[in-house]
Design a protein around this motif. Structure first.
Motif, PDB file in Angstrom:
ATOM      1  N   ASN A  58       6.763 -23.376   1.722  1.00 59.31           N
ATOM      2  CA  ASN A  58       7.336 -22.056   2.007  1.00 59.31           C
ATOM      3  C   ASN A  58       8.265 -21.639   0.867  1.00 59.31           C
ATOM      4  OD1 ASN A  58       7.877 -19.687   3.411  1.00 59.31           O
ATOM      5  ND2 ASN A  58       9.672 -20.579   4.411  1.00 59.31           N
ATOM      6  N   ILE A  59       7.677 -21.039  -0.152  1.00 57.17           N
ATOM      7  CA  ILE A  59       8.423 -20.614  -1.329  1.00 57.17           C
ATOM      8  C   ILE A  59       8.090 -19.156  -1.621  1.00 57.17           C
ATOM      9  CG2 ILE A  59       8.490 -22.937  -2.317  1.00 57.17           C
ATOM     10  CD1 ILE A  59       6.133 -22.116  -4.112  1.00 57.17           C
ATOM     11  N   PRO A  60       8.912 -18.474  -2.406  1.00 53.96           N
ATOM     12  CA  PRO A  60       8.560 -17.094  -2.767  1.00 53.96           C
ATOM     13  C   PRO A  60       7.284 -17.060  -3.596  1.00 53.96           C
ATOM     14  CG  PRO A  60      10.886 -17.549  -3.245  1.00 53.96           C
ATOM     15  CD  PRO A  60      10.231 -18.871  -2.940  1.00 53.96           C
ATOM     16  N   GLY A  61       6.395 -16.113  -3.279  1.00 51.30           N
ATOM     17  CA  GLY A  61       5.151 -16.016  -4.025  1.00 51.30           C
ATOM     18  C   GLY A  61       4.470 -14.674  -3.832  1.00 51.30           C
ATOM     19  N   PRO A  62       3.638 -14.252  -4.789  1.00 54.32           N
ATOM     20  CA  PRO A  62       2.945 -12.969  -4.706  1.00 54.32           C
ATOM     21  C   PRO A  62       1.900 -12.933  -3.597  1.00 54.32           C
ATOM     22  CG  PRO A  62       2.927 -13.853  -6.955  1.00 54.32           C
ATOM     23  CD  PRO A  62       3.361 -14.965  -6.047  1.00 54.32           C
ATOM     24  N   ARG A  63       1.518 -11.720  -3.200  1.00 55.55           N
ATOM     25  CA  ARG A  63       0.419 -11.530  -2.247  1.00 55.55           C
ATOM     26  C   ARG A  63      -0.904 -11.269  -2.964  1.00 55.55           C
ATOM     27  NH1 ARG A  63       2.050  -9.594   3.567  1.00 55.55           N
ATOM     28  NH2 ARG A  63       4.129 -10.492   3.694  1.00 55.55           N
ATOM     29  N   TYR A  64      -0.858 -11.160  -4.253  1.00 52.09           N
ATOM     30  CA  TYR A  64      -2.053 -11.058  -5.102  1.00 52.09           C
ATOM     31  C   TYR A  64      -2.980  -9.912  -4.703  1.00 52.09           C
ATOM     32  CZ  TYR A  64      -0.375 -15.218  -7.361  1.00 52.09           C
ATOM     33  OH  TYR A  64       0.414 -16.103  -8.043  1.00 52.09           O
ATOM     34  N   THR A  65      -2.386  -8.716  -4.586  1.00 51.79           N
ATOM     35  CA  THR A  65      -3.214  -7.510  -4.537  1.00 51.79           C
ATOM     36  C   THR A  65      -3.625  -7.114  -5.948  1.00 51.79           C
ATOM     37  OG1 THR A  65      -1.151  -6.250  -4.429  1.00 51.79           O
ATOM     38  CG2 THR A  65      -2.344  -6.583  -2.364  1.00 51.79           C
ATOM     39  N   SER A  66      -3.080  -7.804  -6.951  1.00 48.93           N
ATOM     40  CA  SER A  66      -3.521  -7.628  -8.339  1.00 48.93           C
ATOM     41  C   SER A  66      -3.232  -8.917  -9.092  1.00 48.93           C
ATOM     42  CB  SER A  66      -2.777  -6.478  -9.019  1.00 48.93           C
ATOM     43  OG  SER A  66      -1.434  -6.852  -9.335  1.00 48.93           O
ATOM     44  N   TYR A  67      -3.893  -9.048 -10.247  1.00 43.36           N
ATOM     45  CA  TYR A  67      -3.484 -10.049 -11.238  1.00 43.36           C
ATOM     46  C   TYR A  67      -3.642  -9.416 -12.601  1.00 43.36           C
ATOM     47  CZ  TYR A  67      -2.580 -13.908 -14.183  1.00 43.36           C
ATOM     48  OH  TYR A  67      -1.982 -14.696 -15.151  1.00 43.36           O
ATOM     49  N   PRO A  68      -2.602  -9.446 -13.436  1.00 39.49           N
ATOM     50  CA  PRO A  68      -1.268  -9.980 -13.150  1.00 39.49           C
ATOM     51  C   PRO A  68      -0.546  -9.164 -12.064  1.00 39.49           C
ATOM     52  CG  PRO A  68      -1.614  -9.714 -15.521  1.00 39.49           C
ATOM     53  CD  PRO A  68      -2.730  -9.002 -14.833  1.00 39.49           C
ATOM     54  N   THR A  69       0.415  -9.806 -11.413  1.00 39.00           N
ATOM     55  CA  THR A  69       1.215  -9.114 -10.409  1.00 39.00           C
ATOM     56  C   THR A  69       2.188  -8.168 -11.107  1.00 39.00           C
ATOM     57  OG1 THR A  69       2.795 -10.929 -10.374  1.00 39.00           O
ATOM     58  CG2 THR A  69       1.004 -11.001  -8.771  1.00 39.00           C
ATOM     59  N   VAL A  70       2.628  -7.145 -10.378  1.00 38.02           N
ATOM     60  CA  VAL A  70       3.408  -6.055 -10.989  1.00 38.02           C
ATOM     61  C   VAL A  70       4.618  -6.544 -11.793  1.00 38.02           C
ATOM     62  CG1 VAL A  70       4.725  -3.959 -10.519  1.00 38.02           C
ATOM     63  CG2 VAL A  70       2.583  -4.386  -9.284  1.00 38.02           C
TER      64      VAL A  70
END
Length: 454
Positions: free
Chosen positions: A10-22
């Motif tokens: 449980n760590i901060p991480g992107p939701r990957y609606t894109s790569y690279p992330t914003v």
């Protein structure tokens, strides 16, 4: 689910609606000229075969929902509608001016904000004008986000008349204490009425958004919400974790304290219970946080390996070019991303002066394009492979090394140049994608950028 795994991952991480992330876009090497070139390149490659997608951001809401992370403007002044829509149409003309052939539109999605803040007449006007100079793809799909409290029969009829067949209703949770905390008071009967109306009018897909991890939300509250949903059996359900990011979204997510949120362990228990109930009801889990009946196009696209993920979430088909219109919208040419300014006033001033209202973006290099394919494969199909040369990249051995511990924990398997996420690993798909995120790995943030992965 094993609690130590929840605590561990449980760590901060992107939701990957894109790569690279914003946050990792390279705005310094981005230019409007290069963005336009990437749009025309993508258009030339794909317009005839698949068409393009349009996302239109309609930012107005009459009240603030405190769980919401979207770009919005709170007002009860409906005279803002037509000037804003006129600006959107001017932006569309700016894109039409740079495209070399007549556009074929495959998808339109109206998001917000609250699209149904706008009158049925104005929404119909918007779509008719958008489509006036284009062709439609053979199996086009138009959808919109509706607020159950203000989506009227007139809204549904007006949009159906211009080609809409899918509506998504934001339900979130039916518990009174949760609704009060998130300032989203909507009785079950309102959702029932809106769902029934859509079906009677002829919409072929009705979706409900349900969120777990909301303030004051218990496991019983999630259970009650899903059991009520069973009475309506929407065609698809977005069942996703609340993203608590007040440091990004400002005062909107500060209407309660972090201590009022369920713990990571409780959130995973909410998810697990919800997943089990939904599967008992006949829904199939799609990707990371979506469920669909087998009669729905989203499930059928999963079976046909055509499922796609972009800034609108999971979609049933892919277009290489997605143009975002309206304030804060993000466009995707496959080779680049561009985001519009977040200020309505600045947006309108720019388009009125004949300037695309882009304020930042990113042009993908060759490595980005390869990693994007891997992350899309993982997010959509829970597997990826590197048999072909076009999916090899220099740092693949380091990525696989980073995945060793997750492999040992039973979250994934690696055989014959193929990575497969296990059922046990499904809740940790974001963590697995992070191992492939070389921009994140090379420059880990010193401040918190993302919501928690669990």
């Amino acid at each position: 689910m094993c609690q130590p795994l929840v605590q561990k991952y449980n760590i901060p991480g992107p939701r990957y609606t894109s790569y690279p992330t914003v946050p990792y876009w390279d705005n310094s090497s981005f230019s409007l000229k290069d963005w336009k070139q990437s749009v025309t390149t993508s258009f030339t490659e794909s317009n005839e075969t698949e068409g393009i997608s349009l996302y239109i951001h309609l930012p107005y809401c009459e009240s603030m929902c405190t769980f919401c992370g979207c770009n919005k403007r709170i007002t009860k002044r409906h005279e803002v509608e037509l000037p804003y829509l006129t600006s959107v149409l001017k932006e569309w003309e700016l894109y039409l001016d740079i495209l070399p052939k007549k556009v074929k539109v495959k998808e339109i999605h109206l998001g917000g904000g609250t699209p149904t803040f706008f009158s049925p007449e104005n929404l119909k006007f918007l779509i008719k004008e958008l489509l006036r100079k284009v062709n439609l793809a053979e199996a086009y799909q138009f959808s919109f986000e509706g607020h159950p409290n203000n989506t009227t029969k007139a809204h549904l009829e007006a949009l159906q008349e211009v080609g809409f067949t899918r509506v998504s209703y934001g339900v979130q949770d039916y518990d009174a204490a949760v609704q009060k905390a998130i300032n989203r008071i909507q009785p079950f009967n309102k959702v029932k009425e809106a769902t029934k109306l859509a079906r009677e009018i002829g919409y072929t897909s009705v979706s409900h958004d349900i969120i777990f991890g909301l303030p004051f939300q218990s496991i019983d509250a999630v259970k009650n919400t899903i059991l009520k949903t069973k009475e309506l059996m929407p065609d698809r359900i977005a069942f996703y974790s609340y993203a608590h990011v007040p440091w990004i979204k400002g005062n909107g997510q500060r209407g309660y304290h972090e201590a009022d949120l369920p713990s990571a362990e409780t959130k995973r228990a909410q998810y697990q219970l919800g997943k089990e109930l939904l599967e008992e009801m006949g829904y199939v889990e799609i990707g990371m946080d979506h469920f669909a009946l087998k009669t729905d196009l989203l499930y059928q696209s999963l079976e046909a390996k055509q499922l796609h993920r972009n800034f609108m979430g999971y979609t049933a088909s892919k277009t290489k070019l997605m143009i975002g219109l309206g304030v804060s919208s993000i466009s995707d040419s496959w080779y680049g991303f561009a985001q519009n300014t977040k200020s309505i006033e600045e947006y309108q001033e720019l388009v009125n002066n004949g300037i695309l209202p882009v304020f930042r973006g990113h042009l993908l290099n060759q490595e980005d394009l390869i990693l994007r394919k891997h992350i899309l494969n993982l997010m959509c199909h829970l597997q990826t492979e590197w048999q072909e040369n076009d999916l090899h990249f220099t740092e693949l051995p380091e990525v696989l090394e980073r995945l060793t511990e997750m492999k040992n924990d039973g979250l994934l398997s690696i055989t014959n140049n193929t990575l497969q996420i296990t059922e046990k690993g499904r809740p940790f798909v974001r963590n697995i994608c992070m191992a492939f995120d070389l921009r994140l790995q090379r420059n880990k943030p010193e401040t918190r950028l993302f919501s928690m992965t669990v």
